[in-house]
Enzyme design. Sequence first.
Site, PDB file in Angstrom:
ATOM      1  N   GLU A  30      44.271  30.955  57.558  1.00 17.17           N
ATOM      2  CA  GLU A  30      42.860  30.620  57.448  1.00 17.17           C
ATOM      3  C   GLU A  30      42.417  29.747  58.617  1.00 17.17           C
ATOM      4  OE1 GLU A  30      39.490  28.829  54.406  1.00 17.17           O
ATOM      5  OE2 GLU A  30      41.616  28.464  53.969  1.00 17.17           O
TER       6      GLU A  30
ATOM      7  N   PHE B 290      44.747  37.648  46.603  1.00 16.22           N
ATOM      8  CA  PHE B 290      45.775  38.687  46.623  1.00 16.22           C
ATOM      9  C   PHE B 290      45.098  40.054  46.559  1.00 16.22           C
ATOM     10  CE2 PHE B 290      49.745  36.375  44.704  1.00 16.22           C
ATOM     11  CZ  PHE B 290      49.802  35.593  45.834  1.00 16.22           C
TER      12      PHE B 290
ATOM     13  N   LYS C 264      40.849  21.984  46.777  1.00 12.91           N
ATOM     14  CA  LYS C 264      42.002  22.334  45.936  1.00 12.91           C
ATOM     15  C   LYS C 264      43.074  21.258  45.978  1.00 12.91           C
ATOM     16  CE  LYS C 264      41.443  27.371  46.152  1.00 12.91           C
ATOM     17  NZ  LYS C 264      40.247  27.402  47.019  1.00 12.91           N
TER      18      LYS C 264
ATOM     19  N   CYS D 181      41.656  35.762  43.631  1.00  8.99           N
ATOM     20  CA  CYS D 181      41.121  34.424  43.898  1.00  8.99           C
ATOM     21  C   CYS D 181      39.829  34.438  44.687  1.00  8.99           C
ATOM     22  CB  CYS D 181      42.177  33.595  44.620  1.00  8.99           C
ATOM     23  SG  CYS D 181      43.742  33.554  43.723  1.00  8.99           S
TER      24      CYS D 181
END
Length: 398
Positions: free
Chosen positions: A305, A387, A323, A156
């Site tokens: 984050e 990932f 998102k 990602c």
Amino acid sequence: MRSDVVITGLGATTPLGGSVQATWEGLLAGRSGVRKTEWDLPARIAAPLADDPAEVLGRPLARRLDRCEQVALVAAREAWADAGSPEVDPVRLAVVIGTGTGGALTMLGQDDILEKEGVRRVSPHTIPMLMANGPAAWVSIELGARGGAHTPVSACASGSEAIALGLDLIRLGRADVVVAGGAEACVHPLTLAGFAQARTLSKRNDEPERASRPFDVGRDGFVLGEGAGLVVLERVEFAAARGARVLATLAGAAITSNAVHITASDVEGQSRAITTALREAELDPADVGHVSAHATSTPEGDPVEAAAIGRAVGGHPSVTAIKSMIGHLCGGAGGVAAVAAVRSIMAGLVPPTVNLDALDPAIELDVVRGSAAPLPRGAVLVNAFGFGGHNVSLVLGG
């Protein structure tokens, strides 16, 4: 702020629209592109494209392209036109397009055909369609780019890593113009099942438009989306010489790795990416006015984050998470986030984070919610994590 690389063109196709303008209008309005799917799975929602790229490209060409290649080509055409179709020596023009899975839909579809109908029914275009480098290759052919066609595959973080590598190509003197970003199209029962088994997807199946809720105390996972976002990067002297319209500057970027766990996030790795990007841009944490967060809406990822932003920058910048509206485009996410960040700079507005009913107490950030807000003065930070422990931060300025 270093400003030797500028952004002159934008292109995108997303769950909110088949262009940058349509996507931007949807983001400002707080509109969701998440929908129910027809598949009987634990997670029965996704964020499909608003416009079919095959209709845009025409069926004869589309039949030779995987959907991931299609979205990349659609976004590239828009970005190139938006930049004014620069006249550049082909050997000084490069393409860098990241993807997480490449031609996954072709791989799965042709395997079904092989098993059900036999080898003679398998498409002769299968290999070029499933190659992860296919999007970059097709865009390079479309534009006549002979300065390199590169494909970072870092889950990602792929789209943001592509932009960071494009910055490097220009600063190293290897290109004058680079088309960079990310593309992904892997909404399929297998990917949805796999992510669901990993317990990363939202199962808010009865409320698809409210399922993606970054930073909210009730978040339960991300929503898989598809699309592409690309930018045209130029050496500032080259852009000036041709009288290009400059949309924003790309002042710095950094790529780090966690080396901790194959899927878990890491505060140290993420904060180091932010700190290094700011150092490259010759900026201090206080110079950051806004952060476009990676913020996928997973219970584990969002607090990490938030902690990384707090450690590297502090709690003063405004933060948004697009998102919440478009879902997670995986390899395309970083490119679309960069496009949206540039539009924020151009418009002086920050899209809201929707579905944020109750901010998680662990999230000590100034998150924009409810409606669009004025963009604070200062640099804009764009985060992307993947990932495998991939971390990328981009620093943009006006």
